[in-house]
Motif scaffolding. Structure first.
Motif, PDB file in Angstrom:
ATOM      1  N   ASN A  19      -1.145  -7.846   0.695  1.00  0.00           N
ATOM      2  CA  ASN A  19      -1.807  -9.035   0.162  1.00  0.00           C
ATOM      3  C   ASN A  19      -2.836  -8.664  -0.899  1.00  0.00           C
ATOM      4  O   ASN A  19      -3.031  -9.399  -1.876  1.00  0.00           O
ATOM      5  CB  ASN A  19      -2.478  -9.817   1.291  1.00  0.00           C
ATOM      6  N   MET A  20      -3.477  -7.514  -0.709  1.00  0.00           N
ATOM      7  CA  MET A  20      -4.445  -7.038  -1.695  1.00  0.00           C
ATOM      8  C   MET A  20      -3.732  -6.680  -2.999  1.00  0.00           C
ATOM      9  O   MET A  20      -4.229  -6.955  -4.092  1.00  0.00           O
ATOM     10  CB  MET A  20      -5.163  -5.809  -1.125  1.00  0.00           C
ATOM     11  N   VAL A  24       1.978 -18.000  -4.248  1.00  0.00           N
ATOM     12  CA  VAL A  24       2.475 -17.803  -2.891  1.00  0.00           C
ATOM     13  C   VAL A  24       3.934 -17.344  -2.887  1.00  0.00           C
ATOM     14  O   VAL A  24       4.331 -16.517  -2.066  1.00  0.00           O
ATOM     15  CB  VAL A  24       2.351 -19.116  -2.076  1.00  0.00           C
ATOM     16  N   GLU A  25       4.723 -17.840  -3.825  1.00  0.00           N
ATOM     17  CA  GLU A  25       6.153 -17.503  -3.843  1.00  0.00           C
ATOM     18  C   GLU A  25       6.434 -16.164  -4.531  1.00  0.00           C
ATOM     19  O   GLU A  25       7.601 -15.768  -4.676  1.00  0.00           O
ATOM     20  CB  GLU A  25       6.960 -18.622  -4.530  1.00  0.00           C
ATOM     21  N   PHE A  26       5.399 -15.453  -4.935  1.00  0.00           N
ATOM     22  CA  PHE A  26       5.591 -14.170  -5.632  1.00  0.00           C
ATOM     23  C   PHE A  26       6.279 -13.147  -4.732  1.00  0.00           C
ATOM     24  O   PHE A  26       5.917 -12.974  -3.570  1.00  0.00           O
ATOM     25  CB  PHE A  26       4.231 -13.608  -6.083  1.00  0.00           C
ATOM     26  N   LYS A  27       7.292 -12.476  -5.274  1.00  0.00           N
ATOM     27  CA  LYS A  27       8.018 -11.450  -4.539  1.00  0.00           C
ATOM     28  C   LYS A  27       7.519 -10.073  -4.979  1.00  0.00           C
ATOM     29  O   LYS A  27       7.578  -9.738  -6.163  1.00  0.00           O
ATOM     30  CB  LYS A  27       9.522 -11.571  -4.807  1.00  0.00           C
ATOM     31  N   PRO A  28       7.002  -9.253  -4.031  1.00  0.00           N
ATOM     32  CA  PRO A  28       6.453  -7.944  -4.400  1.00  0.00           C
ATOM     33  C   PRO A  28       7.487  -7.062  -5.102  1.00  0.00           C
ATOM     34  O   PRO A  28       8.679  -7.074  -4.766  1.00  0.00           O
ATOM     35  CB  PRO A  28       6.057  -7.334  -3.045  1.00  0.00           C
TER      36      PRO A  28
END
Length: 321
Positions: free
Chosen positions: A157-158, A165-169
Motif C-alpha cells: 500500500n505504501m 483504488v483500481e490500480f494494479k501493482p
C-alpha cells in the motif's frame, strides 16, 4: 575463533549477563490457531525484562484475554510495551513505522493514537507518545512484530500510495515491497542488539510434480519461499484433534518449513510454551536440557530347540495379533 571457543562463549552467554546472546524466531500458521498466545508466553521467562510489541493486527486483544484467564500474571503483562499501529490502505503507516523504529539506530517517539514515528498530527495536537530505541534494547529484551503478513500488505500500500483504488501493482511496486521487507528482515536476522519474534500466516505453494508445501507468508510467493532463512528458529502452529500444537524441528513435517538452530523441539511439549523451550535450550540463564532419546532395541539371540513344541492355541476372546 576456534569452534570449541565459540561453543564455550555461547554457553557462557546463556548464563552470564556480561555477554550477549540473541536469537530470532519466526512463528507462522493458519489464522486462529493460537500463534499470538504462543508468542505471549515469552513474558513468562523470568530473565526477560522488556517486550516491545508492534501490534498491526489487534493481537493485544489476545494478550488481554491471556491476562484475564491467568495465562500470564500482572507482573508478566507489565513487561509488554504495546505499539498499536492501525494500518489501512489510505494510511499505510505500519511498514514506515517498522523501518524507522527498527532499521535505524536513532531513538524515536511513536504516537499512541496512530502508531506513527514522530506523527505530525499528534505533535501538533500535543498527543501522547511512547519512546523507543532499538539500540538501547538488550539480550534480555524482545521485539515482537505481529504480523509480517500485515507488514507486507502495508509495504504494498505504501508503494501504491496516491494511486487510484483500481490500480494494479507493477514490477516496480513489487520491487519496493520486497526491498522494504528485505531491509526489515536483514535487521531481524542480525539480531545485533536484542531478540526478535515475528508472527505471520502461512502460504500454500503448489509445485508441479512435487508435494504441496506450507511456507511463511511474507510478500510475494518468491520472497515467502525464502523468508525462513532470516530466522534462527522457525515454528509452525496448527490445530490437531481440537488442540493447539506447534512444531519447530526439521523432522516435524515434510510439508512445512520448520527448524531450529537451538535444537528446540516444540512438538514434544504437551502444551506449547516458548518460555519452557527457550529456558531448556540454555537461554536466559537456563541450563540446557536435551530431549530424552530412545534407546535402540537390542536384538536377542534366538535359540532353536530340536524338540517339537505343540502350537499354543489362543484363549477364547484373546487377540491373535
Amino acid at each position: 575463533m576456534k569452534l570449541n571457543q565459540l561453543v564455550a562463549a555461547s554457553n557462557a552467554a546463556g548464563q552470564t549477563s556480561g555477554k550477549k546472546r540473541t536469537h530470532s524466531i519466526l512463528l507462522y500458521g493458519p489464522p486462529k490457531v493460537g500463534k499470538t498466545e504462543l508468542a505471549g508466553t515469552i513474558a513468562k521467562i523470568p530473565d526477560v525484562e522488556n517486550i516491545y510489541w508492534f501490534d498491526l493486527e489487534n493481537g493485544s486483544d489476545t494478550l488481554l484475554d491471556m491476562l484475564r484467564r491467568g495465562k500470564i500474571t500482572e507482573e508478566q503483562a507489565a513487561k509488554i510495551t504495546l505499539f498499536k499501529v492501525p494500518d489501512i490502505r489510505e494510511s499505510p503507516v505500519a511498514m514506515e513505522t517498522l523501518l524507522k523504529a527498527i532499521c535505524t539506530k536513532a531513538a524515536v517517539q511513536i504516537c499512541d493514537e496512530h502508531g506513527r514515528v514522530n506523527c505530525p498530527v499528534c505533535l501538533k495536537a500535543k498527543g501522547s507518545f511512547t519512546p523507543f530505541s532499538h539500540t538501547a534494547c538488550t539480550e534480555k529484551d524482545f521485539i515482537v512484530i505481529d504480523s509480517l503478513s500485515q507488514a507486507a500488505v502495508s509495504a504494498m500500500n505504501m508503494a501504491c500510495r496516491n494511486q487510484p483504488v483500481e490500480f494494479k501493482p507493477t514490477w516496480d511496486e513489487y520491487g519496493l515491497q520486497t526491498k522494504w521487507l528485505s531491509d526489515l528482515l536483514t535487521t531481524v536476522q542480525a539480531a545485533q542488539y536484542t531478540n526478535f519474534l515475528c508472527i505471520t500466516h502461512d502460504l500454500l505453494i503448489e509445485e508441479e510434480g512435487k508435494s504441496d508445501k506450507c511456507v511463511p507468508l511474507c510478500g510475494t510467493k518468491a520472497f515467502s519461499n525464502t523468508a525462513a532463512k532470516y530466522f534462527g528458529t522457525v515454528i509452525y502452529a496448527e490445530m490437531k484433534l481440537k488442540q493447539h500444537k506447534a512444531g519447530s524441528s526439521t523432522k516435524y513435517s515434510t510439508s512445512t518449513q520448520t527448524g531450529s538452530r537451538l535444537g528446540i523441539e516444540l512438538e514434544k511439549e504437551k502444551d506449547p510454551d516458548l518460555s519452557t523451550v527457550l529456558i531448556n535450550a540454555g537461554f536466559f540463564g537456563g541450563q540446557r536440557i536435551d530431549s530424552p532419546t530412545t534407546e535402540e532395541p537390542v536384538e536377542k539371540e534366538v535359540t532353536t530347540s530340536t524338540t517339537p513344541v505343540e502350537e499354543a492355541k489362543p484363549r477364547f476372546g484373546a487377540s491373535t495379533k
